[in-house]
Design a protein around this motif. Structure first.
Motif, PDB file in Angstrom:
ATOM      1  N   ARG A  16       0.803  -1.226   0.000  1.00 13.09           N
ATOM      2  CA  ARG A  16       0.000   0.000   0.000  1.00 13.09           C
ATOM      3  C   ARG A  16       0.836   1.276   0.000  1.00 13.09           C
ATOM      4  NH1 ARG A  16      -0.924   2.826   4.468  1.00 13.09           N
ATOM      5  NH2 ARG A  16      -3.116   3.276   4.090  1.00 13.09           N
ATOM      6  N   ASN A  17       2.083   1.213   0.432  1.00 14.86           N
ATOM      7  CA  ASN A  17       2.910   2.421   0.467  1.00 14.86           C
ATOM      8  C   ASN A  17       3.754   2.601  -0.785  1.00 14.86           C
ATOM      9  OD1 ASN A  17       2.067   3.606   2.871  1.00 14.86           O
ATOM     10  ND2 ASN A  17       3.260   2.134   4.056  1.00 14.86           N
ATOM     11  N   SER A  18       3.375   1.928  -1.824  1.00 14.16           N
ATOM     12  CA  SER A  18       4.048   2.056  -3.106  1.00 14.16           C
ATOM     13  C   SER A  18       3.365   3.153  -3.929  1.00 14.16           C
ATOM     14  CB  SER A  18       3.982   0.716  -3.840  1.00 14.16           C
ATOM     15  OG  SER A  18       4.736   0.747  -5.022  1.00 14.16           O
ATOM     16  N   THR A  19       3.822   3.313  -5.144  1.00 13.20           N
ATOM     17  CA  THR A  19       3.214   4.250  -6.082  1.00 13.20           C
ATOM     18  C   THR A  19       2.878   3.489  -7.355  1.00 13.20           C
ATOM     19  OG1 THR A  19       4.508   6.084  -5.193  1.00 13.20           O
ATOM     20  CG2 THR A  19       3.568   6.402  -7.381  1.00 13.20           C
ATOM     21  N   GLY A  20       1.655   3.719  -7.849  1.00 13.98           N
ATOM     22  CA  GLY A  20       1.223   3.061  -9.073  1.00 13.98           C
ATOM     23  C   GLY A  20       1.215   4.033 -10.237  1.00 13.98           C
ATOM     24  N   GLU A  21       0.875   3.501 -11.397  1.00 11.44           N
ATOM     25  CA  GLU A  21       0.801   4.307 -12.614  1.00 11.44           C
ATOM     26  C   GLU A  21      -0.520   4.030 -13.309  1.00 11.44           C
ATOM     27  OE1 GLU A  21       4.052   3.157 -15.120  1.00 11.44           O
ATOM     28  OE2 GLU A  21       5.539   3.503 -13.548  1.00 11.44           O
ATOM     29  N   PHE A  22      -1.046   5.044 -14.007  1.00  9.77           N
ATOM     30  CA  PHE A  22      -2.221   4.828 -14.852  1.00  9.77           C
ATOM     31  C   PHE A  22      -2.009   5.531 -16.170  1.00  9.77           C
ATOM     32  CE2 PHE A  22      -3.197   8.677 -12.508  1.00  9.77           C
ATOM     33  CZ  PHE A  22      -3.740   9.517 -13.470  1.00  9.77           C
ATOM     34  N   LYS A  23      -2.656   4.978 -17.199  1.00  5.10           N
ATOM     35  CA  LYS A  23      -2.493   5.523 -18.542  1.00  5.10           C
ATOM     36  C   LYS A  23      -3.803   5.362 -19.298  1.00  5.10           C
ATOM     37  CE  LYS A  23       0.425   5.264 -22.599  1.00  5.10           C
ATOM     38  NZ  LYS A  23       1.605   4.705 -23.224  1.00  5.10           N
ATOM     39  N   ALA A  24      -4.238   6.435 -19.935  1.00  2.00           N
ATOM     40  CA  ALA A  24      -5.422   6.431 -20.794  1.00  2.00           C
ATOM     41  C   ALA A  24      -5.048   7.144 -22.091  1.00  2.00           C
ATOM     42  CB  ALA A  24      -6.579   7.130 -20.095  1.00  2.00           C
ATOM     43  N   ASP A  25      -6.012   7.319 -22.962  1.00  2.64           N
ATOM     44  CA  ASP A  25      -5.720   7.958 -24.246  1.00  2.64           C
ATOM     45  C   ASP A  25      -5.051   9.323 -24.088  1.00  2.64           C
ATOM     46  OD1 ASP A  25      -6.708   5.841 -25.688  1.00  2.64           O
ATOM     47  OD2 ASP A  25      -8.655   6.772 -26.076  1.00  2.64           O
ATOM     48  N   HIS A  26      -5.574  10.148 -23.190  1.00  2.00           N
ATOM     49  CA  HIS A  26      -5.067  11.513 -23.059  1.00  2.00           C
ATOM     50  C   HIS A  26      -4.714  11.872 -21.624  1.00  2.00           C
ATOM     51  CE1 HIS A  26      -6.150  12.266 -27.193  1.00  2.00           C
ATOM     52  NE2 HIS A  26      -7.325  11.707 -26.944  1.00  2.00           N
ATOM     53  N   LEU A  27      -4.475  10.875 -20.805  1.00  2.00           N
ATOM     54  CA  LEU A  27      -4.201  11.120 -19.394  1.00  2.00           C
ATOM     55  C   LEU A  27      -3.253  10.054 -18.885  1.00  2.00           C
ATOM     56  CD1 LEU A  27      -4.999  12.734 -16.810  1.00  2.00           C
ATOM     57  CD2 LEU A  27      -6.798  11.028 -16.461  1.00  2.00           C
ATOM     58  N   ALA A  43       1.754  11.296  -5.097  1.00  2.00           N
ATOM     59  CA  ALA A  43       1.111  11.274  -6.410  1.00  2.00           C
ATOM     60  C   ALA A  43      -0.376  11.553  -6.223  1.00  2.00           C
ATOM     61  CB  ALA A  43       1.328   9.904  -7.073  1.00  2.00           C
ATOM     62  N   SER A  44      -1.095  11.633  -7.321  1.00  2.00           N
ATOM     63  CA  SER A  44      -2.549  11.781  -7.243  1.00  2.00           C
ATOM     64  C   SER A  44      -3.121  10.563  -6.547  1.00  2.00           C
ATOM     65  CB  SER A  44      -3.152  11.873  -8.648  1.00  2.00           C
ATOM     66  OG  SER A  44      -2.711  13.022  -9.302  1.00  2.00           O
ATOM     67  N   ASN A  45      -4.319  10.720  -6.015  1.00  2.00           N
ATOM     68  CA  ASN A  45      -4.971   9.576  -5.397  1.00  2.00           C
ATOM     69  C   ASN A  45      -6.361   9.433  -6.005  1.00  2.00           C
ATOM     70  OD1 ASN A  45      -6.992  10.993  -3.553  1.00  2.00           O
ATOM     71  ND2 ASN A  45      -5.058  11.950  -2.949  1.00  2.00           N
ATOM     72  N   PRO A  46      -6.976   8.285  -5.867  1.00  2.00           N
ATOM     73  CA  PRO A  46      -8.282   8.054  -6.498  1.00  2.00           C
ATOM     74  C   PRO A  46      -9.342   9.068  -6.072  1.00  2.00           C
ATOM     75  CG  PRO A  46      -7.353   5.985  -5.763  1.00  2.00           C
ATOM     76  CD  PRO A  46      -6.462   7.068  -5.222  1.00  2.00           C
ATOM     77  N   ASP A  47      -9.243   9.568  -4.858  1.00  2.00           N
ATOM     78  CA  ASP A  47     -10.248  10.507  -4.363  1.00  2.00           C
ATOM     79  C   ASP A  47     -10.164  11.836  -5.103  1.00  2.00           C
ATOM     80  OD1 ASP A  47     -10.943   8.575  -2.258  1.00  2.00           O
ATOM     81  OD2 ASP A  47      -8.900   9.048  -1.610  1.00  2.00           O
ATOM     82  N   GLU A  48      -8.946  12.361  -5.275  1.00  2.00           N
ATOM     83  CA  GLU A  48      -8.845  13.613  -6.022  1.00  2.00           C
ATOM     84  C   GLU A  48      -9.090  13.397  -7.508  1.00  2.00           C
ATOM     85  OE1 GLU A  48      -5.097  15.407  -4.884  1.00  2.00           O
ATOM     86  OE2 GLU A  48      -3.944  14.000  -6.077  1.00  2.00           O
ATOM     87  N   LEU A  49      -8.816  12.204  -8.012  1.00  5.62           N
ATOM     88  CA  LEU A  49      -9.157  11.913  -9.402  1.00  5.62           C
ATOM     89  C   LEU A  49     -10.673  11.864  -9.586  1.00  5.62           C
ATOM     90  CD1 LEU A  49      -6.442   9.237 -10.254  1.00  5.62           C
ATOM     91  CD2 LEU A  49      -6.568  11.579 -11.129  1.00  5.62           C
ATOM     92  N   LEU A  50     -11.402  11.351  -8.586  1.00  6.94           N
ATOM     93  CA  LEU A  50     -12.865  11.359  -8.636  1.00  6.94           C
ATOM     94  C   LEU A  50     -13.385  12.793  -8.653  1.00  6.94           C
ATOM     95  CD1 LEU A  50     -15.656  10.001  -8.487  1.00  6.94           C
ATOM     96  CD2 LEU A  50     -15.405  10.040  -5.997  1.00  6.94           C
ATOM     97  N   VAL A  51     -12.834  13.655  -7.792  1.00  5.97           N
ATOM     98  CA  VAL A  51     -13.262  15.055  -7.757  1.00  5.97           C
ATOM     99  C   VAL A  51     -12.886  15.744  -9.069  1.00  5.97           C
ATOM    100  CG1 VAL A  51     -13.033  17.274  -6.561  1.00  5.97           C
ATOM    101  CG2 VAL A  51     -13.179  15.151  -5.234  1.00  5.97           C
ATOM    102  N   ALA A  52     -11.707  15.436  -9.607  1.00  2.00           N
ATOM    103  CA  ALA A  52     -11.303  16.014 -10.896  1.00  2.00           C
ATOM    104  C   ALA A  52     -12.235  15.566 -12.016  1.00  2.00           C
ATOM    105  CB  ALA A  52      -9.855  15.628 -11.222  1.00  2.00           C
ATOM    106  N   ALA A  53     -12.645  14.301 -11.997  1.00  2.00           N
ATOM    107  CA  ALA A  53     -13.585  13.803 -13.008  1.00  2.00           C
ATOM    108  C   ALA A  53     -14.926  14.518 -12.877  1.00  2.00           C
ATOM    109  CB  ALA A  53     -13.760  12.299 -12.873  1.00  2.00           C
TER     110      ALA A  53
END
Length: 145
Positions: A16-27, A43-53
């Protein structure tokens, strides 16, 4: 019915204390657990990515609603705040997202008369709002300049 797939690839190694990566078409980006929740917070976290979405979806929907209502020369600045809670049994939940759009438009009197309806239309048409409705409260507090 027309369908569209949105594909995101995610990679995570170790605990859990690692860092992951994500990749999409434009993100592309990195993800981690926020430091406020005991993670590395690097890094970003899923919660702020949800708010950003939710924020990006809402600003696009609001822009489209204003355009359809024939408002021109519009500028929107949006601050979105996600409020989460951690229960006694350590369950983390997004409670609400508050959108605070500041809308600059030439016809302020005309917009004041129609803003309630237009913010409702924008929220109703936003795909992310639809996806979280009933589980996350959505509050919209517009300011017109």
């Amino acid at each position: 019915m027309i369908t569209h797939d949105f594909t995101v690839q995610t990679l995570w190694n170790n605990g859990r204390n690692s860092t992951g990566e994500f990749k999409a078409d434009h993100l592309n980006g990195n993800i981690s657990i926020p430091s406020s929740l005991g993670g590395p917070g690097n890094a970003s976290n899923p919660d702020e990515l949800l708010v950003a979405a939710a924020s990006s979806c809402y600003i696009i929907s609001l822009s489209a609603a204003l355009e359809r209502a024939r408002f021109t020369d519009v500028t929107i600045e949006l601050t979105s705040i996600g409020t989460a809670s951690l229960s006694d049994d350590e369950q983390f939940k997004m409670e609400k997202i508050t959108h605070r759009p500041t809308i600059s438009v030439n016809e302020t009197d005309k917009l004041h008369k129609r803003i309630d309806r237009l913010i409702e239309i924008a929220d109703r048409n936003c795909m992310v709002s639809k996806a979280i409705r009933g589980n996350v409260e959505i509050i919209i507090e517009p300011i017109i300049n």
